[in-house]
Design a protein around this motif. Structure first.
Motif, PDB file in Angstrom:
ATOM      1  N   PRO A 144      13.451  53.697  39.065  1.00  0.00           N
ATOM      2  CA  PRO A 144      12.508  54.808  38.955  1.00  0.00           C
ATOM      3  C   PRO A 144      13.210  56.157  39.044  1.00  0.00           C
ATOM      4  O   PRO A 144      14.266  56.290  39.672  1.00  0.00           O
ATOM      5  CB  PRO A 144      11.574  54.595  40.141  1.00  0.00           C
ATOM      6  N   VAL A 145      12.596  57.120  38.407  1.00  0.00           N
ATOM      7  CA  VAL A 145      13.093  58.497  38.446  1.00  0.00           C
ATOM      8  C   VAL A 145      12.017  59.361  39.090  1.00  0.00           C
ATOM      9  O   VAL A 145      10.858  59.362  38.656  1.00  0.00           O
ATOM     10  CB  VAL A 145      13.435  59.016  37.039  1.00  0.00           C
ATOM     11  N   TYR A 146      12.383  60.082  40.128  1.00  0.00           N
ATOM     12  CA  TYR A 146      11.446  60.960  40.820  1.00  0.00           C
ATOM     13  C   TYR A 146      11.629  62.392  40.326  1.00  0.00           C
ATOM     14  O   TYR A 146      12.758  62.880  40.218  1.00  0.00           O
ATOM     15  CB  TYR A 146      11.666  60.906  42.336  1.00  0.00           C
ATOM     16  N   GLN A 147      10.486  63.038  40.067  1.00  0.00           N
ATOM     17  CA  GLN A 147      10.500  64.426  39.621  1.00  0.00           C
ATOM     18  C   GLN A 147      10.143  65.304  40.813  1.00  0.00           C
ATOM     19  O   GLN A 147       9.045  65.201  41.350  1.00  0.00           O
ATOM     20  CB  GLN A 147       9.497  64.647  38.488  1.00  0.00           C
ATOM     21  N   ASN A 185       4.931  78.596  38.412  1.00  0.00           N
ATOM     22  CA  ASN A 185       6.386  78.591  38.291  1.00  0.00           C
ATOM     23  C   ASN A 185       7.037  77.777  39.405  1.00  0.00           C
ATOM     24  O   ASN A 185       6.951  78.131  40.589  1.00  0.00           O
ATOM     25  CB  ASN A 185       6.928  80.028  38.321  1.00  0.00           C
ATOM     26  N   VAL A 186       7.650  76.674  39.027  1.00  0.00           N
ATOM     27  CA  VAL A 186       8.407  75.831  39.941  1.00  0.00           C
ATOM     28  C   VAL A 186       9.677  75.368  39.226  1.00  0.00           C
ATOM     29  O   VAL A 186       9.783  75.454  37.996  1.00  0.00           O
ATOM     30  CB  VAL A 186       7.593  74.606  40.410  1.00  0.00           C
ATOM     31  N   ILE A 187      10.629  74.855  39.978  1.00  0.00           N
ATOM     32  CA  ILE A 187      11.891  74.374  39.417  1.00  0.00           C
ATOM     33  C   ILE A 187      11.892  72.848  39.484  1.00  0.00           C
ATOM     34  O   ILE A 187      11.945  72.265  40.568  1.00  0.00           O
ATOM     35  CB  ILE A 187      13.101  74.938  40.187  1.00  0.00           C
ATOM     36  N   PRO A 188      11.775  72.164  38.340  1.00  0.00           N
ATOM     37  CA  PRO A 188      11.759  70.673  38.356  1.00  0.00           C
ATOM     38  C   PRO A 188      13.174  70.125  38.492  1.00  0.00           C
ATOM     39  O   PRO A 188      14.131  70.650  37.909  1.00  0.00           O
ATOM     40  CB  PRO A 188      11.161  70.332  37.000  1.00  0.00           C
ATOM     41  N   LYS A 189      13.309  69.071  39.253  1.00  0.00           N
ATOM     42  CA  LYS A 189      14.582  68.357  39.423  1.00  0.00           C
ATOM     43  C   LYS A 189      14.298  66.860  39.430  1.00  0.00           C
ATOM     44  O   LYS A 189      13.328  66.417  40.027  1.00  0.00           O
ATOM     45  CB  LYS A 189      15.266  68.760  40.731  1.00  0.00           C
ATOM     46  N   LYS A 190      15.166  66.118  38.750  1.00  0.00           N
ATOM     47  CA  LYS A 190      14.999  64.674  38.667  1.00  0.00           C
ATOM     48  C   LYS A 190      16.011  63.986  39.583  1.00  0.00           C
ATOM     49  O   LYS A 190      17.157  64.356  39.641  1.00  0.00           O
ATOM     50  CB  LYS A 190      15.177  64.203  37.234  1.00  0.00           C
TER      51      LYS A 190
END
Length: 306
Positions: A10-13, A297-302
């Motif tokens: 799984p990949v969490y965002q 406005n947020v900064i997404p990271k995986k």
């Protein structure tokens, strides 16, 4: 060439933002709107706190072998009185008539608790005596153990009147528990563990049944005798004894009590959780929609799960 999956993870965002940002304010509002409204709805929809609850218990009842008997004739002065109280017998010596009394308590289902009381009273009579009305008062030791340890002295009042002189009276009924307010949920409760009759009194006024009932009615917990099938038999021969007999059952009772702290919390949490689950589902969908579509406005990271 066919392709198949050999491994998956799984990949969490993650969405990050500074403390002082619209995203943080939005998240705080979501948390408040998720947890506070369910509490308000559960509170105002009634039933959040249990004000009172009930339990059923067979009381431990023991007859105390104390009786007051009043037989009324055809005139106001023609009374026959007897009791197990010495002072009353002395005060009413001119009207005293000593009967033959037999009582027995039975545990029919062998559970250690008596189920009923059988009694017979045989009152000797003269040729001029007649009975048109009878009044009997029995006293009992009444106990409960399931929630509070409850103890009191209680009574059963049996009365009957007829326009025809009687030779025999028979009654069957229940000793029923009555309460004005709920009992506490635990502890020892013995506020009413005091005599129904003041046996040490030397005043006639204290022995009147009206005085006894007036004092007894001020209690929060009492017992009352409920008759099901009184039988009045007339046709007494001269010199024939007047016979009184009956059976008083001690039935299982439904007792009202105030729930304790942990029972309140357990019930309140169920009411709150049933509404909270709906709000959790709704606001989880709202947050997912807002962050996935970058409405704030947020900064997404995986991150890959380990």
């Amino acid at each position: 060439m066919a392709v198949y999956t050999v491994y998956s993870s799984p990949v969490y965002q993650h969405y990050t933002a500074s403390v002082c940002s619209k995203a943080t304010i939005f998240l705080l509002c979501c948390i408040i709107l998720t947890f506070i409204p369910p509490l308000i709805l559960a509170w105002y929809s009634q039933g959040f706190w249990i004000r009172e609850s009930t339990f059923r218990e067979q009381p431990d009842v023991r007859f105390k072998h104390d009786i007051i008997m009043v037989l009324q004739g055809d005139t106001p002065d023609s009374q026959l009185i007897w009791s197990t109280y010495r002072n009353l017998n002395l005060l009413m010596e001119s009207k005293l008539r000593v009967p033959l009394v037999q009582t027995s308590e039975t545990d029919s289902n062998r559970d250690g608790l008596y189920d009923y009381l059988d009694f017979t009273i045989e009152v000797p009579m003269t040729g001029t005596d007649s009975v048109y009305q009878l009044q009997l008062l029995f006293t009992f030791d009444y106990r409960l153990y399931k929630y509070p340890t409850f103890t009191m002295e209680s009574m059963a009042y049996i009365h009957y009147s007829s326009a025809v002189a009687g030779a025999e009276f028979y009654t069957v009924g229940d000793l029923r528990f009555h309460q004005k307010y709920p009992l506490p949920s635990s502890g020892i409760y013995s506020v009413n563990n005091k005599p129904v009759v003041n046996s040490s009194s030397i005043y006639t006024s204290s022995w009147k049944l009206s005085s006894i009932f007036s004092e007894y009615s001020t209690r929060n917990e009492t017992t009352n005798y409920i008759s099901h099938s009184p039988v009045w038999v007339s046709g007494k021969a001269p010199e024939q004894a007047f016979n009184i007999s009956g059976r008083i059952y001690y039935p299982e009772e439904t007792i009202i009590f105030r729930p304790g702290f942990w029972q309140l919390i357990k019930w309140g949490w169920v009411q709150y959780l049933s509404v909270l689950l709906i709000f959790l589902f709704i606001f989880n969908k709202v947050k997912r929609f807002v962050f996935l579509n970058q409405l704030i406005n947020v900064i997404p990271k995986k991150y890959h799960a380990e």
